[in-house]
Design an enzyme around this catalytic site. Structure first.
Site, PDB file in Angstrom:
ATOM      1  N   ASP A 181       0.937  -1.079   0.189  1.00  0.00           N
ATOM      2  CA  ASP A 181      -0.023   0.093   0.083  1.00  0.00           C
ATOM      3  C   ASP A 181       0.848   1.152   0.075  1.00  0.00           C
ATOM      4  O   ASP A 181       2.083   1.096  -0.031  1.00  0.00           O
ATOM      5  CB  ASP A 181      -0.989  -0.038   1.147  1.00  0.00           C
ATOM      6  N   HIS A 212      -3.271   3.012  -4.581  1.00  0.00           N
ATOM      7  CA  HIS A 212      -2.396   2.481  -3.488  1.00  0.00           C
ATOM      8  C   HIS A 212      -1.080   2.202  -3.726  1.00  0.00           C
ATOM      9  O   HIS A 212      -0.423   1.119  -3.325  1.00  0.00           O
ATOM     10  CB  HIS A 212      -3.025   1.555  -2.751  1.00  0.00           C
ATOM     11  N   GLU A 257     -10.498   2.182  -4.600  1.00  0.00           N
ATOM     12  CA  GLU A 257     -10.190   3.527  -4.553  1.00  0.00           C
ATOM     13  C   GLU A 257      -9.202   4.119  -5.372  1.00  0.00           C
ATOM     14  O   GLU A 257      -8.400   4.910  -5.047  1.00  0.00           O
ATOM     15  CB  GLU A 257      -9.663   3.531  -3.157  1.00  0.00           C
TER      16      GLU A 257
HETATM   17  C1  TNX Z   1     -11.201   1.616   2.514  1.00  0.00           C
HETATM   18  S1  TNX Z   1     -11.303  -1.237   1.987  1.00  0.00           S
HETATM   19  C2  TNX Z   1      -9.777   0.973   2.048  1.00  0.00           C
HETATM   20  C3  TNX Z   1      -8.537   0.915   2.672  1.00  0.00           C
HETATM   21  C4  TNX Z   1      -8.721   1.409   4.148  1.00  0.00           C
HETATM   22  C5  TNX Z   1     -10.018   1.112   4.917  1.00  0.00           C
HETATM   23  C6  TNX Z   1     -10.174   1.855   6.156  1.00  0.00           C
HETATM   24  C7  TNX Z   1     -10.589  -1.015   0.765  1.00  0.00           C
HETATM   25  C8  TNX Z   1     -10.739  -1.837  -0.186  1.00  0.00           C
HETATM   26  N1  TNX Z   1      -9.955   0.305   0.729  1.00  0.00           N
HETATM   27  O1  TNX Z   1      -7.433   1.592   1.875  1.00  0.00           O
HETATM   28  O2  TNX Z   1      -7.522   1.239   4.868  1.00  0.00           O
HETATM   29  O3  TNX Z   1     -11.040   1.963   3.947  1.00  0.00           O
HETATM   30  O4  TNX Z   1     -11.341   1.301   6.785  1.00  0.00           O
END
Ligand code: TNX
Length: 502
Positions: free
Chosen positions: A168, A238, A302
């Site tokens: 990440d 990420h 994301e």
């Molecule tokens: C969302 S869950 C994210 C993570 C964060 C998390 C914190 C997901 C696929 N992505 O990058 O750490 O929320 O709750």
């Protein structure tokens, strides 16, 4: 007849008591059959019960008889466990079932002040085949001793998948021969490091990684406990460590002002460059060779908006491939990644955003995290789904309303009741597409091991029961009675440093 107090978590499919008789545990109990499970069982039971468990020599009758039989009708993870005057028998059709029988036996033996077990017969098998827990080791790093203890705790709760979030923005944690820079440079963050400081670790050099050798040892440790490790390499977002080491994989144009949800810039791989896919092909090949699991998680979550939208190379890709929009470009990206994973004979798993643009083949598996509806949508679209809705399974979220309670809150507060009381198959028609469930432990706020434990337990125990026990046998009230004090004392014994509210 009174029902003896036994507190097994997760609750077995069926327990029948046989009168009021009891079987006294000898001071030096013995186990026979079932190697290699029996060797591990002796170790674990000795630690848990304070008695000296040993492998029996064939001439003497054993306290516990482990037997592999052709057919139990309970699947490879199911077992039946009998306690009679003659001792304890565990039958299963595979080592996995024997191992789970031993876990149940361990719970019958501890806590157990009298040192005697009630005569009973347990028949047990899991509701779901995928019973997972995830751990983010990038935002905060957890060393291999912690990872082993975590896997041990998963196994004791009959969870069988460890989803290891190895990469990440805040550190690359897996050593790869093809790109050694990734760990040499970006396993570390701090004032004078390649990665900037983040998440309260300040200016100092902070980080760490797992060598390939250490990873292989952990895989072996997990396999002995019926835990499959699914590694995650999170792309295309990420990816800060990747773009720090290889800035040539970034989009063209003015991209530095675009930020991810976590406020990180330049963490997105360019979808227009062929070099991106050449890089990923090498990474995936090496990861596939290292991990025996048939699955590799490739993230997909994301994607920050901005870089792809303004990049001439991405625009060119959209045109050349006849893609409708940016969502379709995301679908195209993840489908190409899926093909690279499939080239290594493996199946890709991805977060629910991999369905964006409707390009990813239905052979991929979707981890539905944003809400249960995302899982339903993916199942309707033909994907197999792992249900991990944040509202019930994100143990990095706060567990109480109290503002002083640590943890994120973006999907509300996940109380113990919320971790327990939810139905992973909201629509029976989709049942065959729901492989199972998973809890997630993201580590932005997990400043140390005590905090990680505090967030994971006892919510993980609730998750384990939702994953294992038939829906009709689940009851939160009954669960809490088994949890306190009996199961909590087992967590202490297993080395859990701190735990959250009950
Ligand atoms: C969302 S869950 C994210 C993570 C964060 C998390 C914190 C997901 C696929 N992505 O990058 O750490 O929320 O709750």
């Amino acid at each position: 007849m009174t029902t003896p107090a036994i507190s097994i978590i997760p609750l077995p499919r069926s327990i029948e008591f046989d009168g009021n008789s009891r079987f006294e545990l000898p001071c030096a109990p013995t186990i026979t059959g079932g190697l290699p499970v029996s060797a591990l069982a002796c170790k674990q039971l000795s630690k848990d019960t304070g008695r000296q468990w040993q492998i029996a020599d064939a001439s003497a009758p054993a306290t516990v008889l482990l037997t592999r039989i052709e057919e139990t009708g309970l699947g490879r993870e199911g077992y039946d466990l009998d306690v009679t005057d003659d001792g304890i028998t565990i039958r299963a059709s595979a080592d996995a079932g024997l191992f789970y029988g031993i876990q149940t036996l361990g719970q019958l033996c501890f806590p157990n002040e009298e040192g005697a077990l009630p005569h009973l017969r347990i028949k047990d098998s899991p509701r779901f085949t995928w019973r997972g827990m995830h751990l983010d080791v990038s935002r905060h790093f957890f060393n291999r001793e912690f990872v082993r203890r975590y896997i041990d705790l998963l196994a004791r709760h009959k969870l069988n998948v460890f989803h290891w979030h190895l990469t990440d923005d805040d550190g690359w944690r897996i050593e790869l021969d093809c790109f050694p820079d990734l760990t040499e440079r970006t396993a570390w963050r701090g004032k004078n490091e390649a990665l900037p400081p983040s998440y309260d670790t300040g200016d100092e050099r902070y980080g760490g990684y797992y060598s390939k050798r250490e990873i292989s040892d952990i895989i072996e440790y997990a396999a002995a406990r019926n835990v499959m490790i699914v590694p995650e390499i999170d792309v295309p977002g990420h990816c800060k460590p990747v773009t720090v080491c290889y800035p040539e994989l970034l989009c063209e144009g003015e991209i530095s002002s675009f930020k991810s949800v976590q406020d990180v810039s330049e963490n997105l791989l360019c979808a227009g460059r062929d070099e991106t896919f050449a890089f990923l092909a090498e990474v995936i090949k090496e990861v596939a060779a290292l991990f025996p699991s048939p699955y590799i998680h490739m993230g997909g979550d994301e994607r920050p908006e901005g870089p792809w939208e303004q990049c001439p190379l991405c625009a060119h890709r959209i045109e050349a491939e006849g893609l409708e929009n940016i969502d379709a470009l995301q679908g195209y990206f993840m489908e190409r990644v899926r093909t690279l994973v499939a080239d290594q004979g493996k199946t890709m798993v991805g977060w629910n955003e991999i369905t964006h643009g409707e390009k990813v083949d239905q052979s991929a598996i979707v981890t539905a995290w944003q809400d249960p509806e995302k899982g339903i949508e993916a199942a309707r679209a033909g994907y197999s789904v792992i249900m991990a809705p944040a509202q019930h399974t994100y143990f990095d979220l706060a567990q109480r309303d109290d503002p002083s309670e640590p943890g994120l809150r973006w999907a509300g507060v996940v109380t113990l009741a919320k971790a327990y009381e939810w139905e992973p198959i909201p629509d029976p028609e989709l049942a065959k597409r729901v492989l199972g469930i998973q809890g997630c432990l993201w580590s932005e706020t997990l400043v140390d091991e005590a905090r990680a434990d505090y967030m994971a337990f006892p919510r993980l125990c609730a998750l384990a029961e939702v994953a294992w026990t038939p829906a009709g046998r689940q009851s939160f009230l009954d669960f809490k009675e088994r949890l306190v004090p009996a199961h909590m004392s087992r967590l202490d014994l297993a080395g859990v440093i701190e735990h959250g509210s009950v």
